[in-house]
Each structure stands twice: as structure tokens, then as C-alpha cells.
Design a protein around this motif. Structure first.
Motif, mmCIF file in Angstrom:
data_model
loop_
_atom_site.group_PDB
_atom_site.id
_atom_site.type_symbol
_atom_site.label_atom_id
_atom_site.label_comp_id
_atom_site.label_asym_id
_atom_site.label_seq_id
_atom_site.Cartn_x
_atom_site.Cartn_y
_atom_site.Cartn_z
ATOM 1 N N LEU A 17 58.828 25.093 80.606
ATOM 2 C CA LEU A 17 58.636 24.968 82.058
ATOM 3 C C LEU A 17 59.882 24.432 82.745
ATOM 4 O O LEU A 17 60.223 24.863 83.855
ATOM 5 C CB LEU A 17 57.433 24.074 82.352
ATOM 6 N N LEU A 18 60.579 23.490 82.105
ATOM 7 C CA LEU A 18 61.812 22.970 82.689
ATOM 8 C C LEU A 18 62.894 24.041 82.763
ATOM 9 O O LEU A 18 63.647 24.104 83.732
ATOM 10 C CB LEU A 18 62.312 21.765 81.890
ATOM 11 N N VAL A 19 62.971 24.896 81.746
ATOM 12 C CA VAL A 19 63.958 25.976 81.760
ATOM 13 C C VAL A 19 63.633 26.964 82.876
ATOM 14 O O VAL A 19 64.513 27.399 83.626
ATOM 15 C CB VAL A 19 64.011 26.690 80.391
ATOM 16 N N LYS A 20 62.342 27.309 83.019
ATOM 17 C CA LYS A 20 61.949 28.319 84.002
ATOM 18 C C LYS A 20 61.935 27.793 85.437
ATOM 19 O O LYS A 20 62.363 28.493 86.355
ATOM 20 C CB LYS A 20 60.557 28.867 83.667
ATOM 21 N N LYS A 21 61.432 26.591 85.656
ATOM 22 C CA LYS A 21 61.174 26.125 87.021
ATOM 23 C C LYS A 21 62.172 25.101 87.550
ATOM 24 O O LYS A 21 62.424 25.056 88.744
ATOM 25 C CB LYS A 21 59.767 25.505 87.104
ATOM 26 N N SER A 22 62.720 24.256 86.687
ATOM 27 C CA SER A 22 63.532 23.144 87.180
ATOM 28 C C SER A 22 65.029 23.349 87.020
ATOM 29 O O SER A 22 65.806 22.442 87.284
ATOM 30 C CB SER A 22 63.120 21.856 86.471
ATOM 31 N N GLY A 23 65.430 24.492 86.553
ATOM 32 C CA GLY A 23 66.851 24.770 86.454
ATOM 33 C C GLY A 23 67.514 24.205 85.212
ATOM 34 O O GLY A 23 68.735 24.152 85.149
ATOM 35 N N LEU A 24 66.731 23.778 84.221
ATOM 36 C CA LEU A 24 67.318 23.332 82.969
ATOM 37 C C LEU A 24 67.932 24.545 82.285
ATOM 38 O O LEU A 24 67.294 25.580 82.134
ATOM 39 C CB LEU A 24 66.254 22.703 82.066
ATOM 40 N N LYS A 25 69.156 24.442 81.919
ATOM 41 C CA LYS A 25 69.844 25.557 81.278
ATOM 42 C C LYS A 25 69.395 25.670 79.824
ATOM 43 O O LYS A 25 69.036 24.686 79.177
ATOM 44 C CB LYS A 25 71.350 25.339 81.317
ATOM 45 N N ALA A 26 69.402 26.872 79.301
ATOM 46 C CA ALA A 26 68.993 27.107 77.916
ATOM 47 C C ALA A 26 69.888 26.332 76.953
ATOM 48 O O ALA A 26 69.423 25.839 75.928
ATOM 49 C CB ALA A 26 69.025 28.592 77.600
ATOM 50 N N GLY A 27 71.158 26.201 77.292
ATOM 51 C CA GLY A 27 72.082 25.425 76.450
ATOM 52 C C GLY A 27 71.675 23.970 76.351
ATOM 53 O O GLY A 27 71.779 23.349 75.289
ATOM 54 N N HIS A 28 71.207 23.412 77.471
ATOM 55 C CA HIS A 28 70.741 22.025 77.468
ATOM 56 C C HIS A 28 69.518 21.874 76.576
ATOM 57 O O HIS A 28 69.376 20.883 75.852
ATOM 58 C CB HIS A 28 70.412 21.564 78.884
ATOM 59 N N ALA A 29 68.607 22.850 76.638
ATOM 60 C CA ALA A 29 67.411 22.808 75.801
ATOM 61 C C ALA A 29 67.787 22.878 74.324
ATOM 62 O O ALA A 29 67.187 22.187 73.492
ATOM 63 C CB ALA A 29 66.470 23.945 76.173
ATOM 64 N N VAL A 30 68.782 23.682 73.977
ATOM 65 C CA VAL A 30 69.236 23.780 72.591
ATOM 66 C C VAL A 30 69.822 22.447 72.132
ATOM 67 O O VAL A 30 69.547 21.984 71.019
ATOM 68 C CB VAL A 30 70.254 24.923 72.425
ATOM 69 N N VAL A 31 70.614 21.814 72.980
ATOM 70 C CA VAL A 31 71.197 20.517 72.635
ATOM 71 C C VAL A 31 70.101 19.479 72.424
ATOM 72 O O VAL A 31 70.150 18.693 71.471
ATOM 73 C CB VAL A 31 72.194 20.055 73.721
ATOM 74 N N CYS A 32 69.087 19.474 73.276
ATOM 75 C CA CYS A 32 67.967 18.539 73.121
ATOM 76 C C CYS A 32 67.224 18.805 71.810
ATOM 77 O O CYS A 32 66.826 17.862 71.118
ATOM 78 C CB CYS A 32 67.002 18.664 74.294
ATOM 79 N N THR A 33 67.050 20.070 71.460
ATOM 80 C CA THR A 33 66.384 20.422 70.207
ATOM 81 C C THR A 33 67.199 19.958 69.009
ATOM 82 O O THR A 33 66.653 19.382 68.060
ATOM 83 C CB THR A 33 66.156 21.942 70.137
ATOM 84 N N LEU A 34 68.488 20.181 69.041
ATOM 85 C CA LEU A 34 69.347 19.724 67.947
ATOM 86 C C LEU A 34 69.327 18.209 67.833
ATOM 87 O O LEU A 34 69.306 17.663 66.722
ATOM 88 C CB LEU A 34 70.776 20.234 68.159
ATOM 89 N N LEU A 35 69.330 17.513 68.957
ATOM 90 C CA LEU A 35 69.246 16.059 68.936
ATOM 91 C C LEU A 35 67.951 15.621 68.253
ATOM 92 O O LEU A 35 67.953 14.695 67.447
ATOM 93 C CB LEU A 35 69.303 15.493 70.354
ATOM 94 N N GLY A 36 66.855 16.311 68.544
ATOM 95 C CA GLY A 36 65.582 15.998 67.906
ATOM 96 C C GLY A 36 65.637 16.175 66.399
ATOM 97 O O GLY A 36 65.124 15.343 65.649
ATOM 98 N N PHE A 37 66.265 17.256 65.948
ATOM 99 C CA PHE A 37 66.379 17.483 64.510
ATOM 100 C C PHE A 37 67.233 16.406 63.844
ATOM 101 O O PHE A 37 66.898 15.909 62.771
ATOM 102 C CB PHE A 37 66.968 18.862 64.203
#
Length: 64
Positions: A17-37
Motif C-alpha cells: 500500500l505504501l508503494v502504491k499510494k504513498s509514493g514509497l519507491k520500490a527501491g526503498h521497499a527492497v532496502v527495508c526488506t534487506l534490512l529485515g533479513f
């Protein structure tokens, strides 16, 4: 009626939802996912797991 949903599914929906509606870039989401791992494999992981378990337990104990 109790609704049980995995934290991973819930967080994935929020990120989507953040990627689609709030302007979160896909690259930012990938970085957050990697941080989680990387956090999951660090020495901080048991503390984070305990914290999230306790918070989920407190939320589950709230009576509406």
C-alpha cells in the motif's frame, strides 16, 4: 470472531500500500526488506522477536 494474520503478510500488505499510494519507491521497499533479513540474522533478532511477541500479546489482551 478472532482474526489471525501473520505479521509477514500484514507487513507485506502495508509495504504494498505504501508503494502504491504513498509514493514509497520500490527501491526503498527492497532496502527495508534487506534490512529485515539482516536484522533477523543478527544478535538483535531475539530481542526484536521478544518485543513484537509482547506487543502482540498486549494488543490481544485488549477487550473492545
Amino acid at each position: 470472531m478472532a482474526l489471525s494474520i501473520s505479521a509477514v503478510v500484514l507487513l507485506a500488505i502495508i509495504v504494498f500500500l505504501l508503494v502504491k499510494k504513498s509514493g514509497l519507491k520500490a527501491g526503498h521497499a527492497v532496502v527495508c526488506t534487506l534490512l529485515g533479513f539482516y536484522l533477523a540474522s543478527s544478535s538483535v533478532a531475539p530481542t526484536i522477536n521478544e518485543l513484537t511477541t509482547n506487543v502482540a500479546g498486549m494488543i490481544g489482551d485488549i477487550k473492545f
